[in-house]
Design a protein around this motif. Structure first.
Motif, PDB file in Angstrom:
ATOM      1  N   SER A   1       0.858  -1.182   0.000  1.00 51.61           N
ATOM      2  CA  SER A   1       0.000   0.000   0.000  1.00 51.61           C
ATOM      3  C   SER A   1       0.892   1.229   0.000  1.00 51.61           C
ATOM      4  CB  SER A   1      -0.922   0.014   1.223  1.00 51.61           C
ATOM      5  OG  SER A   1      -0.168   0.053   2.423  1.00 51.61           O
ATOM      6  N   GLY A   2       0.389   2.331  -0.507  1.00 54.36           N
ATOM      7  CA  GLY A   2       1.173   3.550  -0.556  1.00 54.36           C
ATOM      8  C   GLY A   2       2.035   3.632  -1.805  1.00 54.36           C
ATOM      9  N   THR A   3       2.869   4.674  -1.834  1.00 57.75           N
ATOM     10  CA  THR A   3       3.670   4.958  -3.039  1.00 57.75           C
ATOM     11  C   THR A   3       5.176   4.924  -2.779  1.00 57.75           C
ATOM     12  OG1 THR A   3       3.614   7.350  -2.572  1.00 57.75           O
ATOM     13  CG2 THR A   3       1.836   6.435  -3.949  1.00 57.75           C
ATOM     14  N   SER A   4       5.588   4.536  -1.587  1.00 56.98           N
ATOM     15  CA  SER A   4       7.007   4.640  -1.236  1.00 56.98           C
ATOM     16  C   SER A   4       7.908   3.717  -2.037  1.00 56.98           C
ATOM     17  CB  SER A   4       7.198   4.371   0.262  1.00 56.98           C
ATOM     18  OG  SER A   4       6.877   3.028   0.573  1.00 56.98           O
ATOM     19  N   MET A   5       7.334   2.647  -2.646  1.00 58.40           N
ATOM     20  CA  MET A   5       8.171   1.713  -3.389  1.00 58.40           C
ATOM     21  C   MET A   5       7.959   1.806  -4.898  1.00 58.40           C
ATOM     22  SD  MET A   5      10.385   0.094  -1.687  1.00 58.40           S
ATOM     23  CE  MET A   5      10.783  -1.082  -2.971  1.00 58.40           C
ATOM     24  N   GLN A   6       7.204   2.783  -5.356  1.00 59.02           N
ATOM     25  CA  GLN A   6       7.032   2.944  -6.802  1.00 59.02           C
ATOM     26  C   GLN A   6       8.356   3.372  -7.441  1.00 59.02           C
ATOM     27  OE1 GLN A   6       3.834   5.702  -7.448  1.00 59.02           O
ATOM     28  NE2 GLN A   6       2.241   4.233  -6.889  1.00 59.02           N
ATOM     29  N   PRO A   7       8.637   2.944  -8.677  1.00 61.56           N
ATOM     30  CA  PRO A   7       7.791   2.108  -9.543  1.00 61.56           C
ATOM     31  C   PRO A   7       8.023   0.609  -9.359  1.00 61.56           C
ATOM     32  CG  PRO A   7       9.695   2.809 -10.773  1.00 61.56           C
ATOM     33  CD  PRO A   7       9.856   3.401  -9.397  1.00 61.56           C
ATOM     34  N   THR A   8       8.895   0.239  -8.401  1.00 57.46           N
ATOM     35  CA  THR A   8       9.182  -1.187  -8.194  1.00 57.46           C
ATOM     36  C   THR A   8       7.934  -1.947  -7.793  1.00 57.46           C
ATOM     37  OG1 THR A   8      11.409  -0.569  -7.454  1.00 57.46           O
ATOM     38  CG2 THR A   8      10.686  -2.816  -7.009  1.00 57.46           C
ATOM     39  N   LEU A   9       7.192  -1.381  -6.864  1.00 58.08           N
ATOM     40  CA  LEU A   9       5.970  -1.991  -6.376  1.00 58.08           C
ATOM     41  C   LEU A   9       4.854  -0.960  -6.376  1.00 58.08           C
ATOM     42  CD1 LEU A   9       7.400  -3.905  -3.274  1.00 58.08           C
ATOM     43  CD2 LEU A   9       6.855  -4.888  -5.508  1.00 58.08           C
ATOM     44  N   THR A  10       3.640  -1.425  -6.626  1.00 61.31           N
ATOM     45  CA  THR A  10       2.465  -0.558  -6.588  1.00 61.31           C
ATOM     46  C   THR A  10       1.454  -1.130  -5.601  1.00 61.31           C
ATOM     47  OG1 THR A  10       1.185  -1.694  -8.318  1.00 61.31           O
ATOM     48  CG2 THR A  10       2.852  -0.091  -9.044  1.00 61.31           C
ATOM     49  N   SER A  11       0.389  -0.398  -5.390  1.00 60.35           N
ATOM     50  CA  SER A  11      -0.629  -0.819  -4.421  1.00 60.35           C
ATOM     51  C   SER A  11      -1.443  -2.015  -4.905  1.00 60.35           C
ATOM     52  CB  SER A  11      -1.571   0.355  -4.115  1.00 60.35           C
ATOM     53  OG  SER A  11      -2.184   0.829  -5.305  1.00 60.35           O
ATOM     54  N   GLU A  12      -1.185  -2.505  -6.114  1.00 61.15           N
ATOM     55  CA  GLU A  12      -1.864  -3.700  -6.606  1.00 61.15           C
ATOM     56  C   GLU A  12      -1.017  -4.959  -6.425  1.00 61.15           C
ATOM     57  OE1 GLU A  12      -3.100  -3.212 -10.618  1.00 61.15           O
ATOM     58  OE2 GLU A  12      -4.662  -1.735 -10.133  1.00 61.15           O
ATOM     59  N   ASP A  13       0.170  -4.816  -5.835  1.00 59.26           N
ATOM     60  CA  ASP A  13       1.092  -5.944  -5.717  1.00 59.26           C
ATOM     61  C   ASP A  13       0.936  -6.683  -4.396  1.00 59.26           C
ATOM     62  OD1 ASP A  13       2.330  -5.650  -8.198  1.00 59.26           O
ATOM     63  OD2 ASP A  13       3.701  -4.126  -7.434  1.00 59.26           O
ATOM     64  N   VAL A  14       1.157  -7.981  -4.479  1.00 58.40           N
ATOM     65  CA  VAL A  14       1.263  -8.840  -3.305  1.00 58.40           C
ATOM     66  C   VAL A  14       2.672  -9.414  -3.307  1.00 58.40           C
ATOM     67  CG1 VAL A  14       0.426 -10.904  -2.124  1.00 58.40           C
ATOM     68  CG2 VAL A  14      -1.178  -9.428  -3.347  1.00 58.40           C
ATOM     69  N   VAL A  15       3.353  -9.331  -2.166  1.00 53.48           N
ATOM     70  CA  VAL A  15       4.746  -9.757  -2.075  1.00 53.48           C
ATOM     71  C   VAL A  15       4.851 -10.988  -1.178  1.00 53.48           C
ATOM     72  CG1 VAL A  15       7.072  -9.130  -1.313  1.00 53.48           C
ATOM     73  CG2 VAL A  15       5.626  -7.441  -2.479  1.00 53.48           C
ATOM     74  N   VAL A  16       5.560 -12.000  -1.673  1.00 54.40           N
ATOM     75  CA  VAL A  16       5.854 -13.200  -0.886  1.00 54.40           C
ATOM     76  C   VAL A  16       7.289 -13.086  -0.391  1.00 54.40           C
ATOM     77  CG1 VAL A  16       6.019 -15.713  -0.893  1.00 54.40           C
ATOM     78  CG2 VAL A  16       4.273 -14.573  -2.295  1.00 54.40           C
ATOM     79  N   ALA A  17       7.458 -13.016   0.920  1.00 60.21           N
ATOM     80  CA  ALA A  17       8.785 -12.881   1.522  1.00 60.21           C
ATOM     81  C   ALA A  17       9.134 -14.144   2.294  1.00 60.21           C
ATOM     82  CB  ALA A  17       8.829 -11.668   2.458  1.00 60.21           C
ATOM     83  N   ARG A  18      10.424 -14.543   2.198  1.00 51.11           N
ATOM     84  CA  ARG A  18      10.907 -15.733   2.895  1.00 51.11           C
ATOM     85  C   ARG A  18      12.017 -15.352   3.860  1.00 51.11           C
ATOM     86  NH1 ARG A  18       9.335 -20.951   3.074  1.00 51.11           N
ATOM     87  NH2 ARG A  18      11.383 -21.747   2.508  1.00 51.11           N
ATOM     88  N   GLU A  19      11.953 -15.956   5.034  1.00 53.74           N
ATOM     89  CA  GLU A  19      12.982 -15.713   6.043  1.00 53.74           C
ATOM     90  C   GLU A  19      14.326 -16.283   5.582  1.00 53.74           C
ATOM     91  OE1 GLU A  19      13.998 -17.118  10.627  1.00 53.74           O
ATOM     92  OE2 GLU A  19      12.011 -17.500   9.748  1.00 53.74           O
ATOM     93  N   HIS A  20      15.402 -15.523   5.799  1.00 52.79           N
ATOM     94  CA  HIS A  20      16.754 -15.962   5.460  1.00 52.79           C
ATOM     95  C   HIS A  20      17.673 -15.762   6.655  1.00 52.79           C
ATOM     96  CE1 HIS A  20      16.324 -16.632   1.058  1.00 52.79           C
ATOM     97  NE2 HIS A  20      15.311 -15.791   1.202  1.00 52.79           N
ATOM     98  N   ALA A  21      18.759 -16.496   6.650  1.00 49.31           N
ATOM     99  CA  ALA A  21      19.722 -16.370   7.743  1.00 49.31           C
ATOM    100  C   ALA A  21      20.582 -15.128   7.590  1.00 49.31           C
ATOM    101  CB  ALA A  21      20.608 -17.616   7.809  1.00 49.31           C
TER     102      ALA A  21
END
Length: 202
Positions: free
Chosen positions: A63-83
């Motif tokens: 949500s929001g515009t802080s990551m545009q244009p990489t990400l928009t408010s229509e995106d869903v991000v899958v994040a995985r835990e790493h060491a």
């Protein structure tokens, strides 16, 4: 002198036996296909099992515009835990302090280290975020991004509820275990039938 005459080969197998063999082959193929599908579903559930239930995956809605244009408010991000994390990683983290403490944010690591704390910033911002993150604050590194329309966000939010994943995991595990037990029993019955047949002809 009589010449040797070889008669053409004939098929003595009854039609019923041929049909039975065909059905057995189809049944075996169906079993392999279903077992493969169940294994894929089980792997998917394990891969996406949420961190809130002890897994390593966190799914967030941008949500929001802080990551545009990489990400928009229509995106869903899958994040995985790493060491290990590094500068340049796009990460999901919990805000460590302030009014937004505990909320999820997805920004990029632009500085710092594991020792001094990570510095983050949105791709569409010039100023860095007002906190230093420890590895415990970082939920995971962005692995996949999926764009969905606003009409699907509500449905996705419901699907991603921990209780839904708990039910889905239980159902898939039950089905896989049930099929395994049935296959084991079928093999046991076939082996017993074979032994009985040998005993009767001995």
């Amino acid at each position: 002198m009589h010449g040797r005459h070889d008669s053409p080969p004939t098929t003595d197998q009854p039609l019923a036996d041929i049909e039975s063999d065909v059905m057995s082959t189809r049944h075996a193929v169906w079993h392999v296909a279903m077992n493969s599908l169940l294994l894929v579903l089980l792997g998917l559930v394990i891969q996406l099992w949420p961190a809130s239930l002890g897994g390593r995956t966190t799914i967030v809605f941008v949500s929001g515009t802080s990551m545009q244009p990489t990400l928009t408010s229509e995106d869903v991000v899958v994040a995985r835990e790493h060491a290990v994390y590094a500068v340049g990683d796009l990460v999901v983290f919990r805000v460590p302090e302030g009014e937004a403490s505990g909320e999820y944010i997805i920004h990029r690591i632009v500085g710092g280290s594991e020792t001094t704390g990570w510095v983050t910033r949105g791709d569409n911002r010039t100023a860095v975020d007002p906190w230093f993150l420890s590895d415990r604050d970082v939920v995971g590194r962005a692995e996949r991004t999926v764009a969905i329309g606003p009409e699907l966000r509500t449905a996705f939010r419901w699907v991603l509820e921990p209780v839904v994943w708990s039910i889905a995991g239980a159902v898939v595990t039950y089905v896989v275990a049930l099929r395994y037990l049935r296959e084991r029993d079928a093999v046991a019955r076939e082996a017993q039938s074979s032994r009985n047949s040998k005993d009767s002809t001995a």
